[in-house]
Design a protein around this motif. Structure first.
Motif, PDB file in Angstrom:
ATOM      1  N   LEU A 150       0.847  -1.191   0.000  1.00 30.40           N
ATOM      2  CA  LEU A 150       0.000   0.000   0.000  1.00 30.40           C
ATOM      3  C   LEU A 150       0.881   1.239   0.000  1.00 30.40           C
ATOM      4  CD1 LEU A 150      -2.441  -1.459   2.623  1.00 30.40           C
ATOM      5  CD2 LEU A 150      -3.013  -1.016   0.234  1.00 30.40           C
ATOM      6  N   LEU A 195      -5.956   6.364   2.539  1.00 25.02           N
ATOM      7  CA  LEU A 195      -5.864   4.919   2.726  1.00 25.02           C
ATOM      8  C   LEU A 195      -7.216   4.292   3.046  1.00 25.02           C
ATOM      9  CD1 LEU A 195      -4.410   2.222   3.091  1.00 25.02           C
ATOM     10  CD2 LEU A 195      -3.877   2.928   5.446  1.00 25.02           C
ATOM     11  N   LEU A 235      -8.865   1.468   0.702  1.00 26.17           N
ATOM     12  CA  LEU A 235      -8.812   0.089   1.176  1.00 26.17           C
ATOM     13  C   LEU A 235     -10.210  -0.482   1.400  1.00 26.17           C
ATOM     14  CD1 LEU A 235      -6.893  -2.191   1.842  1.00 26.17           C
ATOM     15  CD2 LEU A 235      -6.706  -1.290   4.180  1.00 26.17           C
ATOM     16  N   TRP A 272     -10.957  -1.966  -1.796  1.00 31.19           N
ATOM     17  CA  TRP A 272     -10.047  -3.016  -2.247  1.00 31.19           C
ATOM     18  C   TRP A 272     -10.092  -4.286  -1.402  1.00 31.19           C
ATOM     19  CZ3 TRP A 272      -5.358   0.864  -2.310  1.00 31.19           C
ATOM     20  CH2 TRP A 272      -5.513   1.752  -3.376  1.00 31.19           C
ATOM     21  N   LEU A 305      -0.005  -7.679   3.979  1.00 28.54           N
ATOM     22  CA  LEU A 305      -0.224  -6.290   3.597  1.00 28.54           C
ATOM     23  C   LEU A 305       0.967  -5.467   4.064  1.00 28.54           C
ATOM     24  CD1 LEU A 305      -3.107  -7.682   3.818  1.00 28.54           C
ATOM     25  CD2 LEU A 305      -3.996  -5.376   4.000  1.00 28.54           C
ATOM     26  N   SER A 357       2.773  -1.797   4.376  1.00 31.65           N
ATOM     27  CA  SER A 357       2.514  -0.356   4.392  1.00 31.65           C
ATOM     28  C   SER A 357       3.795   0.422   4.140  1.00 31.65           C
ATOM     29  CB  SER A 357       1.918   0.068   5.742  1.00 31.65           C
ATOM     30  OG  SER A 357       1.862   1.479   5.837  1.00 31.65           O
ATOM     31  N   ILE A 379      -5.293  -0.126   8.479  1.00 32.22           N
ATOM     32  CA  ILE A 379      -5.347  -1.330   7.640  1.00 32.22           C
ATOM     33  C   ILE A 379      -6.107  -2.444   8.347  1.00 32.22           C
ATOM     34  CG2 ILE A 379      -3.961  -3.162   6.586  1.00 32.22           C
ATOM     35  CD1 ILE A 379      -1.779  -0.994   6.127  1.00 32.22           C
TER      36      ILE A 379
END
Length: 331
Positions: free
Chosen positions: A77, A84, A88, A91, A101, A103, A120
């Protein structure tokens, strides 16, 4: 066959896609704008951000985020911090069940004062040990030029951190693992605010004593907040703390330092934004970091003054005078 998705084709996202490809991974780079994706696909370059970089053949580009995410074992990401959550949320449904994931973002969310890994976890509905944070002195243009550098790969799951470490190890980038996600994220976020102040002092013609003072006292207030939130204080002496702070303050390549220079010359926030044309994360994060520090009773005088200059119209010289007139105390 699995691949890596990099979501965000700005400077750092593009450079990181190259790192992953050079480390042997197939990369699908998502770009918001069709023109950027088209340029990458046809010329192997990103003319808007890193025009001199020729991307490896293992990097492909797309404007379809679902295409990039589906089948990816690593999802990187690299969007602006304040976008964000919204991105997200759209997504997350495409994520593979055990994908990692990663960052690359260095900011604190406005309103919630959450770190990017927390955003996240909350938005994607994943466990915290699936989130890896990459932080350190990683100026995108220098990484793209393959100048030797190091970075930190932080995760509460050591095995997952080691997996990402292997995925970004190249002859020019040396990653170190760390389990202090809080400290690494705070170091990356607060250094942008201190770099704004550093840029202001540079434009004001102040010398090395002033700049060294800003770096060291900026590091001190970063560490105070980190300890209050449960970070390991030693993290701030490492790459994700002092290393990132020095690079971001001292380099003309730094967006936040450059933005601060515009403010130090007396320009308004809007004028500085027009002149730089890129996201300076510290401008928005200084509000969230100020709120976070107040909520935990932590003094962060440099951050407070940067916020006043950016959002209340204070003169940088007045802000410096306020800092210098604070009550004397032990170091």
């Amino acid at each position: 066959m699995s691949h890596v998705a990099v979501l965000g084709a700005g400077s750092w996202g593009t450079a990181f896609a190259k790192v992953l490809a050079d480390a042997g991974r197939d990369v699908l780079l998502w770009a918001r704008r069709p023109a950027v994706a088209e340029a990458i696909s046809t010329t192997r370059t990103n003319p808007d951000y890193l025009p001199r970089l020729r991307l490896p053949a293992a990097v492909r580009a797309s404007t379809d985020a679902a295409e990039a995410i589906t089948g990816a074992d690593l999802v990187v990401l690299a969007v602006p911090a304040q976008t964000l959550r919204g991105n997200l949320a759209e997504w997350a449904r495409h994520l593979e069940p055990d994908s990692t994931l990663v960052s690359l973002m260095k900011g604190i969310e406005l309103g919630t004062t959450k770190r990017m890994s927390e955003v996240i976890v909350e938005t994607a509905g994943v466990a915290a040990d699936r989130v890896v944070v990459v932080s350190g002195p990683n100026l995108a243009a220098e990484i793209a030029d393959e100048q030797p550098a190091a970075t930190v790969v932080a995760c509460t799951d050591t095995d997952r951190a080691t997996l990402v470490q292997a995925s970004v190890s190249t002859p020019y980038l040396r990653p170190y693992t760390n389990d202090d996600v809080i400290g690494c994220e705070l170091g990356g976020a607060v250094k942008n605010v201190i770099a704004l102040a550093y840029g202001m002092t540079t434009a004001m013609g102040l010398g090395d004593n002033t700049r060294a003072t800003l770096i060291t006292r900026g590091l001190a207030e970063t560490a105070r907040l980190g300890v209050a939130l449960g970070a390991d204080p030693l993290t701030f002496a490492g790459l994700a703390g002092l290393g990132d702070l020095v690079a971001t303050c001292s380099s003309p390549l730094s967006r936040n330092r450059t933005f601060g220079e515009h403010l130090g010359r007396g320009e308004t926030l809007e004028q500085a934004q027009t002149a730089t044309r890129q996201t300076a994360e510290g401008v928005k994060s200084c509000l969230a970091i100020r709120d976070l520090s107040r909520a935990h009773g932590v003094e962060m005088p440099i951050t407070e003054q940067v916020e006043r200059v950016c959002h209340e119209g204070a003169d940088p010289r007045t802000a410096m005078a306020v800092l210098m007139s604070r009550k004397p105390r032990p170091e």
